[in-house]
Design an enzyme around this catalytic site. Structure first.
Site, short mmCIF file in Angstrom:
data_model
loop_
_atom_site.label_atom_id
_atom_site.label_comp_id
_atom_site.label_asym_id
_atom_site.label_seq_id
_atom_site.Cartn_x
_atom_site.Cartn_y
_atom_site.Cartn_z
N ARG A 194 11.65 -1.65 11.66
CA ARG A 194 10.38 -1.31 12.29
C ARG A 194 10.13 -2.21 13.49
O ARG A 194 10.22 -3.42 13.38
CB ARG A 194 9.23 -1.48 11.28
CG ARG A 194 8.88 -0.20 10.58
CD ARG A 194 7.78 -0.44 9.57
NE ARG A 194 6.50 -0.80 10.19
CZ ARG A 194 5.34 -0.58 9.62
NH1 ARG A 194 5.28 0.00 8.43
NH2 ARG A 194 4.22 -0.94 10.21
N ARG A 205 -9.56 1.98 9.22
CA ARG A 205 -9.26 0.59 9.55
C ARG A 205 -10.37 -0.05 10.37
O ARG A 205 -10.29 -1.24 10.64
CB ARG A 205 -7.98 0.54 10.36
CG ARG A 205 -6.74 0.09 9.58
CD ARG A 205 -5.59 0.21 10.51
NE ARG A 205 -4.43 -0.58 10.31
CZ ARG A 205 -3.28 -0.15 9.77
NH1 ARG A 205 -3.21 1.05 9.25
NH2 ARG A 205 -2.23 -0.92 9.77
N ARG A 253 -0.75 -8.45 13.59
CA ARG A 253 -1.26 -7.42 12.68
C ARG A 253 -2.10 -8.04 11.57
O ARG A 253 -3.11 -7.46 11.15
CB ARG A 253 -0.10 -6.60 12.09
CG ARG A 253 0.46 -5.62 13.12
CD ARG A 253 1.84 -5.15 12.79
NE ARG A 253 1.88 -4.38 11.56
CZ ARG A 253 2.93 -4.34 10.74
NH1 ARG A 253 4.03 -5.04 11.03
NH2 ARG A 253 2.89 -3.62 9.67
N ARG A 280 11.39 -6.57 5.49
CA ARG A 280 11.38 -5.13 5.73
C ARG A 280 11.93 -4.81 7.11
O ARG A 280 12.59 -3.79 7.31
CB ARG A 280 9.92 -4.64 5.61
CG ARG A 280 9.73 -3.16 5.77
CD ARG A 280 8.32 -2.76 5.41
NE ARG A 280 7.34 -3.22 6.38
CZ ARG A 280 6.03 -3.00 6.30
NH1 ARG A 280 5.53 -2.38 5.26
NH2 ARG A 280 5.20 -3.43 7.22
N LYS A 315 0.82 -1.22 0.00
CA LYS A 315 0.00 0.00 0.00
C LYS A 315 0.85 1.26 0.00
O LYS A 315 0.57 2.20 -0.72
CB LYS A 315 -0.88 0.09 1.26
CG LYS A 315 -1.88 -0.99 1.44
CD LYS A 315 -2.81 -0.66 2.61
CE LYS A 315 -2.12 -0.49 3.95
NZ LYS A 315 -1.50 -1.68 4.49
P1 AMP Z 1 0.80 0.79 9.25
O1 AMP Z 1 2.08 1.49 8.97
O2 AMP Z 1 -0.36 1.39 8.49
O3 AMP Z 1 0.88 -0.70 9.05
O4 AMP Z 1 0.45 1.05 10.79
C1 AMP Z 1 1.33 0.61 11.81
C2 AMP Z 1 0.58 0.53 13.13
O5 AMP Z 1 0.06 1.83 13.47
C3 AMP Z 1 -0.64 -0.39 13.13
O6 AMP Z 1 -0.30 -1.72 13.39
C4 AMP Z 1 -1.48 0.24 14.23
O7 AMP Z 1 -0.97 -0.11 15.51
C5 AMP Z 1 -1.22 1.71 14.05
N1 AMP Z 1 -2.20 2.34 13.12
C6 AMP Z 1 -1.93 2.93 11.92
N2 AMP Z 1 -3.03 3.42 11.36
C7 AMP Z 1 -4.06 3.14 12.22
C8 AMP Z 1 -5.46 3.37 12.20
N3 AMP Z 1 -6.06 4.00 11.17
N4 AMP Z 1 -6.19 2.93 13.26
C9 AMP Z 1 -5.61 2.31 14.31
N5 AMP Z 1 -4.30 2.04 14.38
C10 AMP Z 1 -3.52 2.45 13.34
#
Ligand code: AMP
Length: 187
Positions: A133, A88, A144, A127, A13
């Protein structure tokens, strides 16, 4: 154009969102990136979010909804926005709908990137080595993915009813996939 990128973690994404942003001129906004910046800065938002992120859990809607309002209502997003990693949850999707409706707009397309589960895990663990990360550990990765299936995938039903979901084959070269996205959106 308001576009939501809704694939599972590791589905590409972020990469495709950046290319689509360059192509359309609309900003790509990632709540994950904003939260990581907040954690780095040690802000109150970051302090609240950190524990959830490290465990691979969603940050609660009470914490996220304000952030979503800020980004969707920002002047840069007035002509359109590419939403990477949000909404989400159903509550977040309703908030996005309401905010866009407030300026006479709607979600045009929801792109889902389809990648097999074992490939997602391989990508995320790869990654982790490159980017370090803290939520790309094996435990957080499987958490996740489970959270995505349970809490985020049901949003597809919400958007399918409106006929805006476009499934993209997420396996292949970066440019190849970008071509599929551009073709599907007609941009
Ligand atoms: P991502 O980089 O989008 O995979 O987000 C990394 C982490 O940030 C996720 O596993 C969540 O803990 C948190 N996170 C990111 N976006 C959201 C969202 N819209 N709602 C809730 N948690 C989020």
């Amino acid at each position: 154009m308001n576009i939501i990128l809704l694939g599972p973690p590791g589905s590409g994404k972020g990469t495709q969102g950046a290319l689509l942003s360059a192509r359309t001129g609309h900003p790509r906004v990632s709540t994950g990136d904003l939260l990581r910046d907040a954690v780095q800065a040690g802000s109150p938002l970051g302090q609240e979010a950190q524990g959830y992120m490290e465990r691979g859990l969603l940050v609660p809607d009470e914490v996220i909804l304000g952030l979503i309002q800020e980004v969707v209502d920002s002047p840069e997003a007035a002509q359109g926005i590419i939403m990477d990693g949000f909404p989400r949850t159903v509550a977040q999707a309703e908030a996005v709908d309401r905010l866009l409706a407030g300026r006479g707009q709607a979600v045009h397309a929801v792109l889902t990137f389809e990648v097999a589960e074992d490939e997602l895990v391989t990508r995320m663990l790869g990654r982790a080595k490159q980017e370090g990360r803290s939520d790309d550990t094996p435990e957080a990765v499987s958490q996740r993915l489970a959270v995505y299936r349970q809490q985020t995938e049901p949003l597809l039903t919400h958007y399918r009813e409106r006929g805006v979901v476009i499934a993209i084959d997420g396996v292949g070269g970066i440019e190849e996939i970008a071509g599929r996205v551009a073709g599907a959106l007609g941009v």
